[in-house]
Design a protein around this motif. Structure first.
Motif, mmCIF file in Angstrom:
data_model
loop_
_atom_site.group_PDB
_atom_site.id
_atom_site.type_symbol
_atom_site.label_atom_id
_atom_site.label_comp_id
_atom_site.label_asym_id
_atom_site.label_seq_id
_atom_site.Cartn_x
_atom_site.Cartn_y
_atom_site.Cartn_z
ATOM 1 N N MET A 46 0.847 -1.208 0.000
ATOM 2 C CA MET A 46 0.000 0.000 0.000
ATOM 3 C C MET A 46 0.881 1.256 0.000
ATOM 4 S SD MET A 46 -3.333 1.024 0.641
ATOM 5 C CE MET A 46 -4.101 2.576 0.950
ATOM 6 N N GLY A 47 1.781 1.328 1.006
ATOM 7 C CA GLY A 47 2.705 2.461 1.098
ATOM 8 C C GLY A 47 3.540 2.579 -0.151
ATOM 9 N N SER A 48 3.959 1.432 -0.662
ATOM 10 C CA SER A 48 4.799 1.419 -1.858
ATOM 11 C C SER A 48 4.060 1.973 -3.062
ATOM 12 C CB SER A 48 5.263 0.001 -2.143
ATOM 13 O OG SER A 48 6.083 -0.407 -1.096
ATOM 14 N N LYS A 49 2.770 1.687 -3.146
ATOM 15 C CA LYS A 49 1.998 2.177 -4.298
ATOM 16 C C LYS A 49 1.878 3.690 -4.246
ATOM 17 C CE LYS A 49 -0.574 -1.970 -5.295
ATOM 18 N NZ LYS A 49 -1.805 -2.698 -5.041
ATOM 19 N N ILE A 50 1.708 4.210 -3.034
ATOM 20 C CA ILE A 50 1.576 5.660 -2.905
ATOM 21 C C ILE A 50 2.892 6.330 -3.277
ATOM 22 C CG2 ILE A 50 1.213 7.539 -1.248
ATOM 23 C CD1 ILE A 50 -0.618 5.547 0.273
ATOM 24 N N ILE A 51 3.979 5.771 -2.801
ATOM 25 C CA ILE A 51 5.296 6.387 -3.005
ATOM 26 C C ILE A 51 5.671 6.453 -4.496
ATOM 27 C CG2 ILE A 51 6.751 4.334 -2.820
ATOM 28 C CD1 ILE A 51 8.621 5.767 -1.107
ATOM 29 N N GLN A 52 5.177 5.509 -5.280
ATOM 30 C CA GLN A 52 5.559 5.471 -6.694
ATOM 31 C C GLN A 52 5.024 6.652 -7.474
ATOM 32 O OE1 GLN A 52 5.206 1.611 -8.772
ATOM 33 N NE2 GLN A 52 5.029 0.745 -6.749
ATOM 34 N N ASN A 53 3.950 7.260 -6.978
ATOM 35 C CA ASN A 53 3.307 8.308 -7.754
ATOM 36 C C ASN A 53 3.813 9.709 -7.441
ATOM 37 O OD1 ASN A 53 1.711 6.432 -9.052
ATOM 38 N ND2 ASN A 53 0.243 6.392 -7.378
ATOM 39 N N ARG A 54 4.845 9.829 -6.636
ATOM 40 C CA ARG A 54 5.350 11.178 -6.366
ATOM 41 C C ARG A 54 6.861 11.132 -6.163
ATOM 42 N NH1 ARG A 54 6.014 11.711 -0.878
ATOM 43 N NH2 ARG A 54 5.144 10.010 0.323
ATOM 44 N N ILE A 55 7.439 12.342 -6.171
ATOM 45 C CA ILE A 55 8.888 12.414 -5.991
ATOM 46 C C ILE A 55 9.209 12.233 -4.512
ATOM 47 C CG2 ILE A 55 10.878 13.937 -6.204
ATOM 48 C CD1 ILE A 55 9.306 15.250 -8.571
ATOM 49 N N VAL A 56 10.131 11.337 -4.255
ATOM 50 C CA VAL A 56 10.511 11.059 -2.865
ATOM 51 C C VAL A 56 11.889 11.666 -2.644
ATOM 52 C CG1 VAL A 56 10.987 9.220 -1.217
ATOM 53 C CG2 VAL A 56 9.229 8.914 -2.955
ATOM 54 N N ASN A 57 12.006 12.506 -1.634
ATOM 55 C CA ASN A 57 13.344 13.052 -1.375
ATOM 56 C C ASN A 57 14.192 12.026 -0.618
ATOM 57 O OD1 ASN A 57 12.831 13.256 1.400
ATOM 58 N ND2 ASN A 57 11.978 15.316 1.172
ATOM 59 N N ASP A 58 15.485 12.345 -0.514
ATOM 60 C CA ASP A 58 16.409 11.364 0.068
ATOM 61 C C ASP A 58 16.102 11.056 1.536
ATOM 62 O OD1 ASP A 58 17.707 10.878 -2.238
ATOM 63 O OD2 ASP A 58 19.580 11.904 -1.720
ATOM 64 N N ASP A 59 15.647 12.080 2.284
ATOM 65 C CA ASP A 59 15.341 11.849 3.704
ATOM 66 C C ASP A 59 14.228 10.811 3.853
ATOM 67 O OD1 ASP A 59 17.236 13.666 4.380
ATOM 68 O OD2 ASP A 59 15.836 15.336 4.630
ATOM 69 N N GLU A 60 13.192 10.988 3.028
ATOM 70 C CA GLU A 60 12.074 10.039 3.100
ATOM 71 C C GLU A 60 12.515 8.657 2.608
ATOM 72 O OE1 GLU A 60 8.513 11.351 1.141
ATOM 73 O OE2 GLU A 60 7.491 9.456 1.562
ATOM 74 N N LEU A 61 13.374 8.696 1.603
ATOM 75 C CA LEU A 61 13.884 7.431 1.064
ATOM 76 C C LEU A 61 14.625 6.647 2.160
ATOM 77 C CD1 LEU A 61 14.084 5.865 -1.601
ATOM 78 C CD2 LEU A 61 16.226 7.041 -2.062
#
Lengths: 165, 200
Positions: free
Chosen positions: B1-16
């Motif tokens: 679920m979380g992974s699907k959300i993350i794919q649709n936006r730019i993730v900065n390095d801190d969040e990564l």
């Protein structure tokens, strides 16, 4: 050739200029110097050219790499590592857990027997006995009709003397 | 679920980093895609060896995967990755192996330096030959740089790191970064300038 106050045609300064590492004042002085010095302008061009060639060389090398294949391999290895680390954590836990459970079971069993079935205080009878010069054997009959055999060695006179010294 | 959300936006390095520390496998894939070219470019710039650079790339990524939970964010993720990459490249065993290989394999004989030019992407045989010559000349010049100077030069020219960032990655003083860059350029000029003049 040189108009700024720093050393004339300063290569170190040009190197920093190329990297954008000069403050505003230094930058203005270098640019003033460059406007008048053809040798330094050529130097800057050459440095930029070499940098560009090195970058191009590395880009060429990078373009030849099959990154999706490497990505796949890395992810497979990472997941394998993760599974094996989870497995080894379980294994480490089991290495402690199994002996602990075994010892606890034995202790419980002994404790239970101590409470529920106190051992017979004495054998009911000696069934038989053999006495020899070195060792002796005695056979008892316990209250639950189990037989108990005691076998004991007697030290010889010679050994007794040695132990006494 | 979380992974699907993350794919649709730019993730900065801190969040990564946070997601990696939580064991998100998709975040690891994102990290690989984001940094694979940069890591490879640094490794190749220092080692000048395609096979070794591929190995280093894999090792760096796996090391990050293993030790991400120890990453405290004292430096940025990219600085950390650069540091791991440089350390892997300058590992003493690798340095000795490289030195030995370079001593015994002249440029153009190991196949990696010359033989692997993709044919279809290049416009003409002349261009290919020119490219090969450039590759050989640049490789030869880079090999002649001291390892420490080459490392600083690559971090500056390939990755575009500032002097401060290079000092952070390599653990040397700012003044040393400055002088190593200067000497690297000076040496490259000594080696490459005659070739440029010959061509002219």
């Amino acid at each position: 050739m040189n108009t700024h106050q720093v050393s004339p045609c300063d290569d170190l300064l040009l190197s920093r200029y190329q990297d954008g590492q000069l403050d505003a004042e230094e930058k203005a002085r270098v640019e003033g110097h460059l406007a008048e010095c053809a040798a330094c302008r050529k130097e800057i061009e050459l440095l930029a050219f070499f940098s560009q060639e090195v970058r191009r060389r590395i880009d060429m090398a990078t373009d030849e790499v099959d990154f999706p294949a490497i990505e796949k391999a890395v992810i497979v290895k990472a997941l394998r590592q993760r599974r094996s680390s989870i497995g080894s954590a379980w294994f480490s836990a089991l290495k402690v857990l199994v002996p602990a459970v075994a010892v606890a079971s034995v202790l419980l069993f002994i404790g239970y027997r101590q409470f529920k079935e106190p051992p017979a205080t004495a054998p009911s009878a000696i069934i038989n006995s053999f006495t020899g010069p070195i060792s002796s054997v005695m056979i008892f009959e316990t209250p639950n009709t189990h037989q108990t055999i005691l076998w004991y060695n007697e030290a010889t006179d010679e050994e007794r003397e040695q132990n006494a010294v | 679920m979380g992974s699907k959300i993350i794919q649709n936006r730019i993730v900065n390095d801190d969040e990564l980093v946070l997601r990696l520390q939580r064991g998100d496998e998709w975040a690891f894939q994102l990290l690989v895609r984001r940094y694979r070219k940069k890591i490879y470019a640094i490794a190749f710039g220092i080692t000048l060896d395609a096979e070794e650079s591929r190995d280093i790339l894999q090792e760096v990524l796996l090391q990050v995967y293993r030790s991400i939970h120890r990453f405290r964010g004292d430096a940025s993720l990219s600085t950390w990755l650069h540091r791991i990459t440089v350390n892997r490249c300058l590992n003493w065993k690798r340095r000795w192996a490289r030195r030995f290989k370079w001593m015994h394999t002249p440029l153009g004989e190991d196949g990696e330096d010359i033989g692997d030019v993709p044919a279809s992407d290049l416009p003409s045989p002349e261009t290919r030959v020119a490219d090969l010559q450039t590759r050989q000349q640049v490789d030869k010049a880079m090999r002649q740089l001291p390892e420490a100077a080459r490392t600083v030069f690559v971090l500056r020219e390939v990755e575009g790191l500032s002097y401060e960032e290079i000092a952070n990655v390599t653990g040397i003083k700012l003044g040393t970064v400055r002088s190593r860059l200067f000497h690297a350029r000076k040496r490259l000029k000594e080696i490459l300038q005659p070739l440029v003049e010959d061509d002219a």
